[in-house]
Enzyme design. Structure first.
Site, PDB file in Angstrom:
ATOM      1  N   GLU A 201     -18.289  -1.152  -8.975  1.00  0.00           N
ATOM      2  CA  GLU A 201     -17.496  -1.892  -8.443  1.00  0.00           C
ATOM      3  C   GLU A 201     -18.375  -2.650  -7.354  1.00  0.00           C
ATOM      4  O   GLU A 201     -18.004  -3.869  -6.975  1.00  0.00           O
ATOM      5  CB  GLU A 201     -16.420  -1.430  -7.690  1.00  0.00           C
TER       6      GLU A 201
ATOM      7  N   ASP B 242      -8.082  -5.317  -8.681  1.00  0.00           N
ATOM      8  CA  ASP B 242      -7.401  -4.433  -7.514  1.00  0.00           C
ATOM      9  C   ASP B 242      -6.543  -5.355  -6.646  1.00  0.00           C
ATOM     10  O   ASP B 242      -6.331  -6.566  -6.669  1.00  0.00           O
ATOM     11  CB  ASP B 242      -8.757  -4.116  -6.480  1.00  0.00           C
TER      12      ASP B 242
ATOM     13  N   GLU C 270       0.969  -1.181   0.003  1.00  0.00           N
ATOM     14  CA  GLU C 270       0.017  -0.061   0.080  1.00  0.00           C
ATOM     15  C   GLU C 270       0.871   1.321  -0.008  1.00  0.00           C
ATOM     16  O   GLU C 270       1.955   1.320   0.473  1.00  0.00           O
ATOM     17  CB  GLU C 270      -0.936   0.158   1.321  1.00  0.00           C
TER      18      GLU C 270
ATOM     19  N   HIS D 108     -14.713   7.859 -10.013  1.00  0.00           N
ATOM     20  CA  HIS D 108     -14.628   7.217  -8.814  1.00  0.00           C
ATOM     21  C   HIS D 108     -15.651   7.769  -7.542  1.00  0.00           C
ATOM     22  O   HIS D 108     -15.315   8.853  -7.357  1.00  0.00           O
ATOM     23  CB  HIS D 108     -13.424   6.513  -8.422  1.00  0.00           C
TER      24      HIS D 108
ATOM     25  N   ASP E 122      -4.755   4.865  -4.957  1.00  0.00           N
ATOM     26  CA  ASP E 122      -5.711   5.598  -3.943  1.00  0.00           C
ATOM     27  C   ASP E 122      -5.257   6.809  -3.444  1.00  0.00           C
ATOM     28  O   ASP E 122      -4.806   7.105  -2.330  1.00  0.00           O
ATOM     29  CB  ASP E 122      -6.112   4.548  -2.939  1.00  0.00           C
TER      30      ASP E 122
ATOM     31  N   TRP F 132     -16.246  -9.576  -0.977  1.00  0.00           N
ATOM     32  CA  TRP F 132     -15.242 -10.362  -1.681  1.00  0.00           C
ATOM     33  C   TRP F 132     -15.556 -11.858  -2.016  1.00  0.00           C
ATOM     34  O   TRP F 132     -14.877 -12.617  -1.979  1.00  0.00           O
ATOM     35  CB  TRP F 132     -13.889 -10.157  -1.019  1.00  0.00           C
TER      36      TRP F 132
ATOM     37  N   GLU G  51      -0.803  -6.615  -3.835  1.00  0.00           N
ATOM     38  CA  GLU G  51       0.527  -6.238  -2.878  1.00  0.00           C
ATOM     39  C   GLU G  51       0.605  -6.826  -1.477  1.00  0.00           C
ATOM     40  O   GLU G  51       1.508  -6.476  -0.834  1.00  0.00           O
ATOM     41  CB  GLU G  51       0.420  -4.514  -2.464  1.00  0.00           C
TER      42      GLU G  51
ATOM     43  N   ARG H 116      -3.279  -1.459 -10.273  1.00  0.00           N
ATOM     44  CA  ARG H 116      -2.648  -0.471  -9.316  1.00  0.00           C
ATOM     45  C   ARG H 116      -1.355  -1.161  -9.146  1.00  0.00           C
ATOM     46  O   ARG H 116      -0.253  -0.469  -8.772  1.00  0.00           O
ATOM     47  CB  ARG H 116      -3.157   0.181  -8.214  1.00  0.00           C
TER      48      ARG H 116
ATOM     49  N   ARG I 297     -17.348  -0.794   1.595  1.00  0.00           N
ATOM     50  CA  ARG I 297     -16.542  -1.570   0.976  1.00  0.00           C
ATOM     51  C   ARG I 297     -17.268  -2.922   0.132  1.00  0.00           C
ATOM     52  O   ARG I 297     -18.335  -2.710   0.544  1.00  0.00           O
ATOM     53  CB  ARG I 297     -15.399  -2.354   1.947  1.00  0.00           C
ATOM     54  N   LEU I 298     -16.589  -3.741  -0.572  1.00  0.00           N
ATOM     55  CA  LEU I 298     -17.259  -4.555  -1.155  1.00  0.00           C
ATOM     56  C   LEU I 298     -17.234  -6.033  -0.648  1.00  0.00           C
ATOM     57  O   LEU I 298     -16.424  -6.293   0.292  1.00  0.00           O
ATOM     58  CB  LEU I 298     -16.437  -4.686  -2.766  1.00  0.00           C
TER      59      LEU I 298
END
Length: 670
Positions: A276, A395, A141, A527, A462, A292, A398, A445, A289-290
């Site tokens: 999204e 997305d 991040e 976004h 972000d 998952w 990392e 990203r 948030r989503l």
């Protein structure tokens, strides 16, 4: 010859034309080796990285034998560092190997002139020119604030290492280009560091002693960028639909389509609707948030199949979201668990769960070919492409922990940096399996060396929803320019930024300036951010919506020019957004990171400071025409008025696309 090796009784030199890039002597060694123990802590993709050095040996002995060079320390002669140099006229490779498998640290000092400039390092967000700073290469991040002197960064650090620093990035890459028209690439996935804090020295640290040090040379900087693209991979052309209108990002469940109709009624040029939240929502303290579990959530979008078909009839594509993790409370997690497709704990066979902030998720083990193929086919192929999606945000990438156990037995310390590349391949393979390469697309990203071969489009990650120096709107330009030099041709950002925390919210000024900037990127995509209800959106006011509609039409008008640049990228690897120094050999341009060339014929200098009604612009030599007024300007510095909707943009008067640009002046100019 561009590269040459000169052997001496007590060492060797590696030269690039008249420059000595590497000189090793017994009395002045360039190489050291040692042993170290990493000390890492990860909190939701943010890392604290320390190193406990057990030993360090300066290699003060050298011998050459039939072209192979052997280095060792007089204090420990049994440990040999063997170097084999392979070279062509414009390429050289130093293959460095150690005889002791326990040696896991390598230090190398390269030479440079004090006048040289260096760029690259992956997608760097704070500094385009790398000189004078130290850059670790570790995907993570990027952090919130990314400036240790600011209150926001300090708060985020206290909340879980989440503040970041100038060097933290989703996409690092141990590759750097020199103004002397050569490039260096460290071929390894291990943690490494480029240290340019001392003038005349480029110091490299690597957490492995087995590396390939690759060097490339070219007659010009554009040719050198082409070599980078040849080396790491080249993206397919952008889909026509992705460049002929804006992609509107909304995540409001069924209300999304009512809002979309309002935006469409404004006259905006729209080519995509990005939701999204097509997989459902999980509300956390961070924001909306989503869920998952990468399937259509019929409770949130009950009529989605018919709505996707209806959009398609209007020439509008539908886009979604996916990442490489599976929520432990989702159905797809159970499928992966039953098939043994998840990364495990090191000391037992239980699946490793990562804390993503108020929920846990399993790691699909992409080192297992069957697991990668399952994700590609079962999730992206069946649940997304076959369902009707034309694109998505791919997305993350990392977060691979450094204490997991992987299918192929690889060291997770090295697999960590490779993970974004494996993730990109999973997505690219899914698109290829449906014969849709160059038609469907995804944007990422995260990255590392080689992601260029699979990821068709980067986005800048972000950003904070502000004008801050190290995490605001301006970092988008730096990210595009730095990554573009390494063969990433296409780049864009979240219009409006993403991260809204601790009272940082979008202002109308920010939204207007981001709309202006986004119109002059290959892809224009909005976004809603992590806290949509707290922040302005493109449809929050008639003024914002009207401005968005106007600039989306400017963006669409540029499509023939962008198509030509995309074709050039396919042929040469040159990015669409370019630093001025790529085409103009003026050291004054080496540090410019707040304006860019869009191809060779447009120059864009967005307003990226709060409350500004104009800005200073540096035009290269030649005759330039202001896009909005049609006024002519010569090269040099100019103070340019820049009201909202008229960001400083200029085109070359002799451009083959001058009639296209002039049509923008006629319809949208002042």
């Amino acid at each position: 010859m561009a590269f040459s090796t000169v052997l001496h009784d007590d060492g060797f030199d590696l030269r690039h034309n008249d420059l000595c890039l590497l000189s090793h002597r017994t009395g002045n060694p360039a190489f050291s080796i040692g042993k170290g123990h990493p000390d890492l802590e990860m909190v939701r993709g943010n890392f604290r990285i320390d190193d406990a050095i057990e030993s360090r040996l300066v290699l003060d002995r050298c011998v050459s034998d039939n072209g192979a060079i052997r280095l060792w320390s007089s204090a420990q002669p049994d440990t040999i560092l063997a170097i084999k140099i392979e070279q062509e006229s414009n390429r050289a490779v130093l293959k460095v190997r150690c005889t002791d498998v326990n040696v896991n640290r390598l230090w190398l000092t390269m030479n440079c002139t004090e006048q040289e400039s260096f760029w690259g390092g992956g997608e760097q967000m704070s500094y385009l020119r790398l000189n004078g700073r130290r850059f670790p290469f570790w995907t993570s991040e990027p952090g919130v604030g990314r400036d240790k002197t600011t209150e926001l960064t300090q708060i985020m650090d206290a909340e879980g290492l989440a503040g970041g620093d100038y060097w933290t990035t989703n996409y690092p890459q141990p590759t750097w280009l020199s103004s002397e028209r050569y490039a260096v690439h460290l071929k390894t996935a291990a943690y490494s560091v480029l240290d340019l804090t001392e003038a005349g020295r480029a110091r490299v640290e690597c957490w492995t002693a087995d590396i390939d040090l690759e060097l490339f040379a070219a007659a010009s900087l554009p040719d050198l960028v082409t070599k980078m693209s040849d080396r790491f991979g080249r993206q397919p052309p952008l889909p026509e639909w992705a460049i002929t209108g804006a992609i509107v990002g909304l995540k409001d469940g069924e209300a999304t389509f009512d809002r979309f109709e309002k935006i469409a009624a404004s006259g905006a040029a729209i080519s995509g609707l990005w939701c999204e939240d097509w997989v459902g929502i999980r509300q956390t303290s961070f924001g909306k948030r989503l869920f998952w579990d990468w399937r259509w959530n019929a409770a949130r979008y009950p009529n989605l199949p018919a709505q996707i078909a209806g959009l398609a009839e209007r020439g509008v594509r539908y886009l979604g979201y996916v990442n490489p993790y599976l929520a432990v409370d989702g159905a797809l997690y159970q499928e992966a668990l039953a098939a043994n497709y998840l990364a495990l704990h090191q000391n037992d066979d239980s699946p490793y769960a990562v804390d993503f902030g108020e929920f846990d998720a399993g790691v699909v083990d992409f080192t297992n070919p069957a697991a990668a193929a399952w994700f590609s086919e079962r999730i992206i192929g069946q649940e997304m492409l076959d369902f009707g999606l034309s694109g998505w945000m791919a997305d993350f990438g990392e977060y691979l922990p450094t204490d997991v156990r992987l299918f192929d037995g690889s060291d997770p310390m090295e697999a960590h940096n490779r993970w974004p590349v494996l993730w990109a391949k999973v997505n690219a393979d899914a698109i290829a399996s449906r014969g849709k390469t160059g038609e469907a697309t995804f944007f990422m990203r995260a990255g590392y060396s080689g992601v260029q071969a699979y990821c068709p489009l980067l986005w800048a990650g972000d950003q904070c929803v502000d004008f801050s120096r190290h995490d605001g709107i301006n970092t988008v330009i730096t990210g595009a320019l730095s990554s573009g030099l390494l063969g990433n041709a296409y780049h864009h950002s979240d219009l409006g930024g993403y991260t809204s925390l601790h009272g940082v919210v979008r202002t109308a000024d920010l939204m207007h300036r981001w709309i202006d900037m986004a119109a002059f990127a290959p892809v224009m995509r909005s976004h809603e951010g992590n806290r949509p209800a707290d922040n302005l959106q493109i449809d929050s006011s008639e003024e914002l919506l009207s401005h968005f509609a106007r600039m989306s039409k400017v963006h669409a008008r540029l499509a023939p020019y962008v198509r030509a640049l995309s074709d050039e990228a396919v042929a040469t690897g040159l990015p669409l957004q370019r630093p001025l120094f790529l085409h103009y050999a003026d050291p004054e341009f080496h540090d410019i990171q707040d304006q860019y060339l869009y191809g060779t014929d447009l120059l864009v200098a967005p307003v990226v400071a709060a409350g500004e009604e104009g800005r200073n612009v540096r035009l290269p030599d030649g005759q330039w025409r202001h896009l909005w007024s049609g006024d002519n300007y010569a090269g040099g510095r100019h103070m340019i008025s820049a009201p909202v909707g008229n960001p400083p943009v200029f085109y070359r008067q002799d451009s083959a696309y001058a009639p296209l640009f002039a049509s923008i002046t006629e319809e949208f100019g002042t």
